[in-house]
Structures are given as C-alpha cells and as structure tokens.
Design a protein around this motif. Structure first.
Motif, mmCIF file in Angstrom:
data_model
loop_
_atom_site.group_PDB
_atom_site.id
_atom_site.type_symbol
_atom_site.label_atom_id
_atom_site.label_comp_id
_atom_site.label_asym_id
_atom_site.label_seq_id
_atom_site.Cartn_x
_atom_site.Cartn_y
_atom_site.Cartn_z
ATOM 1 N N ALA A 12 0.835 -1.207 0.000
ATOM 2 C CA ALA A 12 0.000 0.000 0.000
ATOM 3 C C ALA A 12 0.869 1.257 0.000
ATOM 4 C CB ALA A 12 -0.935 -0.010 1.201
ATOM 5 N N CYS A 13 1.930 1.236 0.777
ATOM 6 C CA CYS A 13 2.856 2.370 0.821
ATOM 7 C C CYS A 13 3.513 2.581 -0.537
ATOM 8 C CB CYS A 13 3.919 2.124 1.885
ATOM 9 S SG CYS A 13 5.222 3.373 1.927
ATOM 10 N N LEU A 14 4.009 1.513 -1.132
ATOM 11 C CA LEU A 14 4.677 1.616 -2.425
ATOM 12 C C LEU A 14 3.714 2.122 -3.495
ATOM 13 C CD1 LEU A 14 7.252 1.175 -4.058
ATOM 14 C CD2 LEU A 14 6.593 -1.223 -4.318
ATOM 15 N N ASN A 15 2.501 1.586 -3.517
ATOM 16 C CA ASN A 15 1.495 2.045 -4.484
ATOM 17 C C ASN A 15 1.179 3.520 -4.296
ATOM 18 O OD1 ASN A 15 1.282 -0.455 -5.728
ATOM 19 N ND2 ASN A 15 -0.399 -1.116 -4.420
ATOM 20 N N HIS A 16 1.044 3.942 -3.048
ATOM 21 C CA HIS A 16 0.759 5.345 -2.745
ATOM 22 C C HIS A 16 1.882 6.261 -3.229
ATOM 23 C CE1 HIS A 16 -0.547 8.883 -0.521
ATOM 24 N NE2 HIS A 16 0.673 8.950 -0.010
ATOM 25 N N LEU A 17 3.101 5.869 -2.968
ATOM 26 C CA LEU A 17 4.247 6.695 -3.369
ATOM 27 C C LEU A 17 4.392 6.768 -4.894
ATOM 28 C CD1 LEU A 17 6.796 5.633 -0.636
ATOM 29 C CD2 LEU A 17 5.612 7.823 -0.834
ATOM 30 N N LEU A 18 4.161 5.658 -5.569
ATOM 31 C CA LEU A 18 4.239 5.670 -7.029
ATOM 32 C C LEU A 18 3.148 6.557 -7.630
ATOM 33 C CD1 LEU A 18 5.053 1.922 -7.733
ATOM 34 C CD2 LEU A 18 6.556 3.884 -8.144
ATOM 35 N N ALA A 19 1.942 6.453 -7.081
ATOM 36 C CA ALA A 19 0.841 7.289 -7.574
ATOM 37 C C ALA A 19 1.123 8.765 -7.281
ATOM 38 C CB ALA A 19 -0.479 6.865 -6.929
ATOM 39 N N GLY A 20 1.639 9.041 -6.101
ATOM 40 C CA GLY A 20 1.965 10.413 -5.730
ATOM 41 C C GLY A 20 3.079 11.004 -6.572
ATOM 42 N N ALA A 21 3.958 10.158 -7.048
ATOM 43 C CA ALA A 21 5.061 10.613 -7.901
ATOM 44 C C ALA A 21 4.588 10.863 -9.330
ATOM 45 C CB ALA A 21 6.192 9.587 -7.892
ATOM 46 N N GLY A 22 3.360 10.450 -9.632
ATOM 47 C CA GLY A 22 2.796 10.716 -10.948
ATOM 48 C C GLY A 22 2.942 9.599 -11.965
ATOM 49 N N ASN A 23 3.419 8.428 -11.528
ATOM 50 C CA ASN A 23 3.570 7.325 -12.474
ATOM 51 C C ASN A 23 3.250 6.009 -11.763
ATOM 52 O OD1 ASN A 23 4.138 5.622 -14.565
ATOM 53 N ND2 ASN A 23 6.210 6.360 -14.911
ATOM 54 N N ALA A 24 1.970 5.759 -11.556
ATOM 55 C CA ALA A 24 1.543 4.559 -10.836
ATOM 56 C C ALA A 24 1.910 3.270 -11.562
ATOM 57 C CB ALA A 24 0.040 4.611 -10.591
ATOM 58 N N SER A 25 2.181 3.347 -12.863
ATOM 59 C CA SER A 25 2.514 2.143 -13.636
ATOM 60 C C SER A 25 4.020 1.999 -13.868
ATOM 61 C CB SER A 25 1.781 2.170 -14.974
ATOM 62 O OG SER A 25 2.179 3.294 -15.733
ATOM 63 N N LEU A 26 4.834 2.704 -13.083
ATOM 64 C CA LEU A 26 6.289 2.635 -13.254
ATOM 65 C C LEU A 26 6.821 1.228 -13.010
ATOM 66 C CD1 LEU A 26 9.015 4.087 -13.694
ATOM 67 C CD2 LEU A 26 9.045 4.517 -11.228
ATOM 68 N N MET A 27 6.257 0.536 -12.021
ATOM 69 C CA MET A 27 6.698 -0.824 -11.682
ATOM 70 C C MET A 27 5.597 -1.814 -12.011
ATOM 71 S SD MET A 27 8.417 -0.405 -7.950
ATOM 72 C CE MET A 27 9.779 0.697 -7.674
ATOM 73 N N THR A 28 5.991 -2.964 -12.504
ATOM 74 C CA THR A 28 5.007 -4.013 -12.765
ATOM 75 C C THR A 28 4.478 -4.537 -11.419
ATOM 76 O OG1 THR A 28 6.648 -5.789 -12.732
ATOM 77 C CG2 THR A 28 6.199 -4.727 -14.877
ATOM 78 N N PRO A 29 3.259 -5.068 -11.421
ATOM 79 C CA PRO A 29 2.722 -5.638 -10.173
ATOM 80 C C PRO A 29 3.626 -6.733 -9.592
ATOM 81 C CG PRO A 29 0.970 -5.370 -11.772
ATOM 82 C CD PRO A 29 2.258 -5.065 -12.491
ATOM 83 N N GLY A 30 4.223 -7.531 -10.438
ATOM 84 C CA GLY A 30 5.125 -8.582 -9.967
ATOM 85 C C GLY A 30 6.346 -8.026 -9.255
ATOM 86 N N LEU A 31 6.906 -6.950 -9.777
ATOM 87 C CA LEU A 31 8.065 -6.328 -9.134
ATOM 88 C C LEU A 31 7.667 -5.736 -7.785
ATOM 89 C CD1 LEU A 31 10.987 -5.407 -9.013
ATOM 90 C CD2 LEU A 31 10.314 -3.359 -10.280
ATOM 91 N N ARG A 32 6.517 -5.119 -7.722
ATOM 92 C CA ARG A 32 6.047 -4.554 -6.448
ATOM 93 C C ARG A 32 5.941 -5.647 -5.392
ATOM 94 N NH1 ARG A 32 1.321 -0.266 -8.247
ATOM 95 N NH2 ARG A 32 2.407 0.446 -10.114
ATOM 96 N N GLN A 33 5.368 -6.788 -5.777
ATOM 97 C CA GLN A 33 5.234 -7.916 -4.842
ATOM 98 C C GLN A 33 6.612 -8.424 -4.409
ATOM 99 O OE1 GLN A 33 2.426 -9.087 -3.502
ATOM 100 N NE2 GLN A 33 1.091 -7.761 -4.699
ATOM 101 N N THR A 34 7.517 -8.528 -5.361
ATOM 102 C CA THR A 34 8.868 -9.005 -5.062
ATOM 103 C C THR A 34 9.574 -8.074 -4.089
ATOM 104 O OG1 THR A 34 9.047 -10.078 -7.218
ATOM 105 C CG2 THR A 34 11.111 -9.582 -6.083
ATOM 106 N N LEU A 35 9.493 -6.772 -4.326
ATOM 107 C CA LEU A 35 10.123 -5.812 -3.423
ATOM 108 C C LEU A 35 9.562 -5.930 -2.010
ATOM 109 C CD1 LEU A 35 10.384 -2.629 -5.660
ATOM 110 C CD2 LEU A 35 12.247 -4.104 -4.893
ATOM 111 N N CYS A 36 8.251 -6.065 -1.912
ATOM 112 C CA CYS A 36 7.621 -6.191 -0.596
ATOM 113 C C CYS A 36 8.023 -7.487 0.098
ATOM 114 C CB CYS A 36 6.106 -6.087 -0.718
ATOM 115 S SG CYS A 36 5.562 -4.431 -1.216
ATOM 116 N N ASP A 37 8.197 -8.549 -0.657
ATOM 117 C CA ASP A 37 8.628 -9.822 -0.086
ATOM 118 C C ASP A 37 10.033 -9.731 0.504
ATOM 119 O OD1 ASP A 37 6.245 -11.059 -0.776
ATOM 120 O OD2 ASP A 37 7.057 -11.973 -2.600
#
Length: 114
Positions: A12-37
């Motif tokens: 949720a934090c990562l998604n919020h920061l990406l959206a706030g930075a103006g590019n919510a699609s910068l990272m693929t969903p798989g990469l987001r999950q991997t980073l959180c793991d």
C-alpha cells in the motif's frame, strides 16, 4: 523497537508513493510484490531497494521497472562477480534495520531467489 510491516502495508505504501510521484505504472505488479517480499517488513529497506532499481532504470532509460531488472541488479550468482553498487545498497538497507531480528530473515531468503 517497532513491529515489522505486513506485506500488504508495504505494498500500500509503495502504491501510494508511485501514484503520488505521478507514475503509478512505473513498476510491474510482480516487481512490487517481489520488493515487498524482500523488504523484511521494513519500509526503509523497501525504499532502498526501489531507489536502487530506479537509479539503474534511469541510467538505462527504461520506461517500466520489472522483475528482470530486479534480477539484473540484485541477483548475485557468484559473490566475486557482485557489483560494488549492489553490495553497498544492500549494506545500507541492512543498516537501517531497527533490530538484528531482520537479518536472519534476509539470510534465509537470498535476494534474487524466491
């Protein structure tokens, strides 16, 4: 000592920061999950890993960050071949841990290998 964040909280934090930075699609969903793991429940580790990927992606002029980039940057098949930059980023990330309890978790799940 603070409790480790859950995977959902980190995501949720990562998604919020990406959206706030103006590019919510910068990272693929798989990469987001991997980073959180691999963030071990620590927001600073999450941001350090993401920042390192962003730095490399900017240098390579990539439009989207994905799991392939993650493996390129953080996979260390041979310690002798590991880049100084990647080792430094990982060392900095570990230094931010508020407790040594995070370290066994990181050792049990090597970066780049699920």
């Amino acid at each position: 000592m603070t409790c480790p964040a859950s995977r959902d909280e980190l995501l949720a934090c990562l998604n919020h920061l990406l959206a706030g930075a103006g590019n919510a699609s910068l990272m693929t969903p798989g990469l987001r999950q991997t980073l959180c793991d691999y963030a071990a429940g620590n927001y600073r580790i999450l941001m350090t890993l993401a920042g390192e990927l962003l730095r490399v992606a900017a240098r390579r002029e990539l439009a989207v960050l994905d799991e392939k980039l993650y493996l390129d940057v953080f996979a260390q098949p041979d310690a002798a071949l590991a880049s100084a930059s990647t080792a430094l980023a990982f060392t900095r990330a570990c230094a931010f841990c508020s407790s040594s309890a995070y370290l066994p978790h990181l050792a049990a799940a090597p970066i780049g290998r699920p």
